[in-house]
Design a protein around this motif. Sequence first.
Motif, PDB file in Angstrom:
ATOM      1  N   THR A  19     -85.419  20.985  43.379  1.00 29.93           N
ATOM      2  CA  THR A  19     -84.924  22.343  43.554  1.00 29.93           C
ATOM      3  C   THR A  19     -84.016  22.469  44.769  1.00 29.93           C
ATOM      4  OG1 THR A  19     -86.891  22.940  44.810  1.00 29.93           O
ATOM      5  CG2 THR A  19     -86.924  23.369  42.456  1.00 29.93           C
TER       6      THR A  19
ATOM      7  N   ASP B 208     -87.387  26.749  40.940  1.00 31.18           N
ATOM      8  CA  ASP B 208     -86.706  27.693  41.827  1.00 31.18           C
ATOM      9  C   ASP B 208     -87.369  29.067  41.727  1.00 31.18           C
ATOM     10  OD1 ASP B 208     -84.176  26.147  42.739  1.00 31.18           O
ATOM     11  OD2 ASP B 208     -84.246  25.815  40.581  1.00 31.18           O
TER      12      ASP B 208
ATOM     13  N   THR C 169     -85.774  26.351  47.227  1.00 31.47           N
ATOM     14  CA  THR C 169     -84.591  26.424  46.381  1.00 31.47           C
ATOM     15  C   THR C 169     -83.312  26.436  47.214  1.00 31.47           C
ATOM     16  OG1 THR C 169     -83.466  27.680  44.646  1.00 31.47           O
ATOM     17  CG2 THR C 169     -84.622  28.943  46.324  1.00 31.47           C
TER      18      THR C 169
END
Length: 493
Positions: A32, A113, A377
């Motif tokens: 991510t 994410d 993320t």
Amino acid sequence: MKRKKMALVMAIMFCVGQLAGCGDTAGTSGNTGGRESGANETLTGSSVFTRELEQDVTIQVLENDTAISKGYFEELIKAFNEKYAEYGITAVDANMDQYLDLANDGPYGYGPDVLYQANDIIMQYATGKHIYPLPVEELECYDSILEAAWNAYKTEVDGITYYCGVPVNVQAPMLYYRTDLLPEDWETTWDDNGNQIPDMIENWNGMYAFSVARHEADSSQYGYMKSLYDVYFSSGFLFSYGGYVFGSDNTDPSDIGFSKGEAEKGAWVLQQLAGVMNEECIDDTITTNAYSKLADGTYFATVSTPDVYSTFLDELSAEYEGEGMSTAEAEEKAKENLVMTTLPQLPESGDLTEEDPELIDSKTMGGVNGYAISAYTKYPNACLAFIEFATSYKMMVTRSEMLGIAPAREDAAETAGGTSALLYENLENENIKLMPSIQEVSQIWTPGQTFFTDLAKDVFRAENERKYTDLASLKTGLEEVEQQIYDAIFTLK
């Protein structure tokens, strides 16, 4: 995207420009993206969200398994991807177990994410600073969601309130039953007050009596069936008589309340219900076979959550189709005969054999499932845009139609009607007790499960070997559960 829509997105992003990650320290980059190791970001540190969307990026979304299997998630990401195609933003299935442990896996680059989870799970991640605080007051859905649902995602840091998730749907135990399994003469034999609602749907005394009668008429059939070991479902019986999880609105883990009030009456109710079941109520057997057993008529009723309504419906439709109906006929009949409603009332005395009992409302443990954004993320702005889209009125109504969930949005719940409105009302009047949003809640499950398992086993023990023979012994058993939870939190950690 039209200029008006882009302005809305930019406004949302601006409002969170001063927020930063929930992490004490950052994890390493991975699937991510991650933050740079050692960034040491805090809630009020450097900006995380900005005015501009990231472009030409792919965000991985971890969704509920049922939403995936029933096709809702595919419809959601298809619609989102079409809307954000000009920015090159693409949402995809993270293709990970829905019970992924972000706290342990996220720092090593393995994780989504955006994640969809129950409030108690998400807020454990908030405590561990693995997800971002969100600008919820600026989201389109904010005013449409009850304060109680938002509170499930609330946390305070240095006297400042933050929200780390966006509510999607309300979860609470619901009664599932089949109208075509009611006795033909139920209106004269099982409707004592003549209000056109079967007694067994209105109160647990009626359900208990009907369960006894159904099994006596055919030993292969049962009335109410449910695995009692499950703390999420069984604890509500304790709450109905004054029990609770933690004190101070579930924020004080030093005050554990499983035995408080007259909670032992709730344990007695469970013990009596176990007596009209078979030994499959001891473990998770009934939980796993309830779909097929309700469909083939072995069970008249069970309890589960709203988000599995579509699974019960599909199983019953398949049963009817197997009996020779067309697919369309089977689906129509299943929708007609499968009912999901709120739980029956309880006798104030706790005695399921009492005639003309004083009745009280059933309380349940509940939760609020929602979306959160991983602190690992690279694309927080795109993630926020996804959550904004997924919690829109249109998508919440679609989710309810396809999955049978009770939307956290009041406007969507009103459109869904029926049990969604009832469940929303129960949340508002506090008959749904939300799972605590603090990490200590993780310590309640094993002691609680051990007690409820033992309670169910007790019914099938020899008379002289039973442990819970009166209300006093049930009270003692619940007090032992409290001590075990306390030790796990404060002594053995």
